[in-house]
Design a protein around this motif. Sequence first.
Motif, short mmCIF file in Angstrom:
data_model
loop_
_atom_site.label_atom_id
_atom_site.label_comp_id
_atom_site.label_asym_id
_atom_site.label_seq_id
_atom_site.Cartn_x
_atom_site.Cartn_y
_atom_site.Cartn_z
N SER A 193 0.83 -1.20 0.00
CA SER A 193 0.00 0.00 0.00
C SER A 193 0.86 1.25 0.00
CB SER A 193 -0.93 0.00 1.21
OG SER A 193 -1.83 -1.08 1.18
N ARG A 194 1.92 1.24 0.81
CA ARG A 194 2.81 2.41 0.87
C ARG A 194 3.60 2.57 -0.43
NH1 ARG A 194 2.58 4.14 6.00
NH2 ARG A 194 2.06 2.60 7.62
N ARG A 195 4.12 1.47 -0.94
CA ARG A 195 4.91 1.57 -2.17
C ARG A 195 4.05 1.98 -3.35
NH1 ARG A 195 7.96 3.56 -4.99
NH2 ARG A 195 9.33 2.50 -6.48
N ALA A 196 2.81 1.49 -3.39
CA ALA A 196 1.91 1.87 -4.49
C ALA A 196 1.63 3.36 -4.46
CB ALA A 196 0.62 1.07 -4.38
N SER A 197 1.35 3.89 -3.29
CA SER A 197 1.08 5.32 -3.18
C SER A 197 2.27 6.15 -3.63
CB SER A 197 0.70 5.67 -1.73
OG SER A 197 0.38 7.03 -1.60
N GLN A 198 3.48 5.73 -3.22
CA GLN A 198 4.69 6.45 -3.62
C GLN A 198 4.93 6.34 -5.13
OE1 GLN A 198 7.60 4.46 -1.23
NE2 GLN A 198 6.94 5.41 0.69
N ALA A 199 4.80 5.12 -5.65
CA ALA A 199 5.07 4.90 -7.07
C ALA A 199 4.09 5.66 -7.94
CB ALA A 199 5.00 3.40 -7.38
N TRP A 200 2.82 5.72 -7.52
CA TRP A 200 1.83 6.45 -8.32
C TRP A 200 2.16 7.93 -8.35
CZ3 TRP A 200 -1.56 5.67 -11.93
CH2 TRP A 200 -2.52 6.65 -12.21
#
Length: 466
Positions: free
Chosen positions: A394-401
């Motif tokens: 969830s954290r990595r997805a938010s950052q990557a987006w």
Amino acid sequence: MAARGSTTNGRLLVVLSVVAAALSSLSLAASSAPPRSQEPREALEAVRAGYYLAADARLRSLADLDASLYTHLYYYAIPVHPVRRTLLLPADPAQVRLLATFCRTVKAKNPAVKTLLSVGTVGGAAAAAGSRSDPAFAAMAADPASRAAFVDATVALARENSFDGLDVAWRFPASAVEMAEFGFLVAEWRATVSPGFLLTATVYFSNHVFDAPFAGVDYPSEAIVRNLDWVNVMAFGLRPVSANVTAFDAPLYDRASHYSASYGVVSWLDAGVPASKVVMGLPLYGRSWFLRNKANNGVGAPAVAVGPKQRGSNTTGAMSYAEVQGLASASTSRAVITAYDNASVASYVSVGDVWVAFDGVAVVAEKLAFAAHRGLLGYFLWPVNYDDDNLTVSRRASQAWTQSKSSPDLRNITGARQAQAPVQLPPALQSPAPIAPTSASFSWLSWRTLDVRLHLGALTLVCYQL
């Protein structure tokens, strides 16, 4: 003979009178109905959504979820009763409380988050991702009366529990008729709710349902564009699972077939649904197998069975992301092999004789770069309570987006690797020409007109038999 002819003519006149009355009533409704605004609804912010599976709340309590990582959170799901064609509300007291407090709990941590109530097919994360049809949902949608009651009941339930919107998760309409009824449903929903109330749909990975029992099963793209704020494309669970061979469950690319996330997303765009109404799904579960030979542990390796049943996900052949990480970290005597496949953008881990395909953080980052490159509205995670204790994905997805959307050139994107079907599909499976919606080409009433005309078809058959 003359008497029989007179009787037949009399029946014919009665039927024709009914048809004429129905069409006259329909024309009157068309002339008296207030015109719907042709102006587009206000542009939506980028979507960083997550589905919370109520049935798996034991894996992560809602209070432990970091709501700041999402813009939208879905309560999943309220099903349709298999007999009564109405909503099947939870009976377990804990589930009743979860539904009643869902919005209040997540908004206490993030007041800006939007909440949506998902109604439709239920099941575990992996099972719900499959391409099975839902007879209860289909039966409800086929009857105009039960469909209207369903619309009213869902809207009332959402408002009673303070949700900001509704999601229809009918997976999946399995015929052209069911797709038409899907169109009626979303049009009637839109006509019922007030402006600003969100309406979305959880849909198949492709605009065309490849595994349907009938040919030519395509979503009603024009009704979707007209009536829904966006569609959540389930770009995972792409093909039936074979117990005999390992395979990726959600590759971004696959040059040998149309079973890839990129093909599915592009099919929606080609069907006329704008990228600004498409949200791509990322799985937080993995598919698992028992290998026939531990030394042969690549993609396509022979397997003897689907993987072990897990205490958390409670499903054979499937693991939550947290369980995948636990499997790898807990192994001390068995070799742990992890691999990232750059050609398909997918990853797997092999621990002894257990093999699991899953989306690691590197896969998530490149998938979201693809989504940003295509101009999609955003992404959703399926389901958020399958993440690990640190909410790593969830954290990595938010950052990557955020990084992908802010990149001025997107130089690392490889989104052109599969823009078309890699094989020539039979005519029955080819997508229709893209639809270019216009303000005059569709309205909610046109779907209602089609609904009536479908039922008038039965009267025409009666006339033929007379």
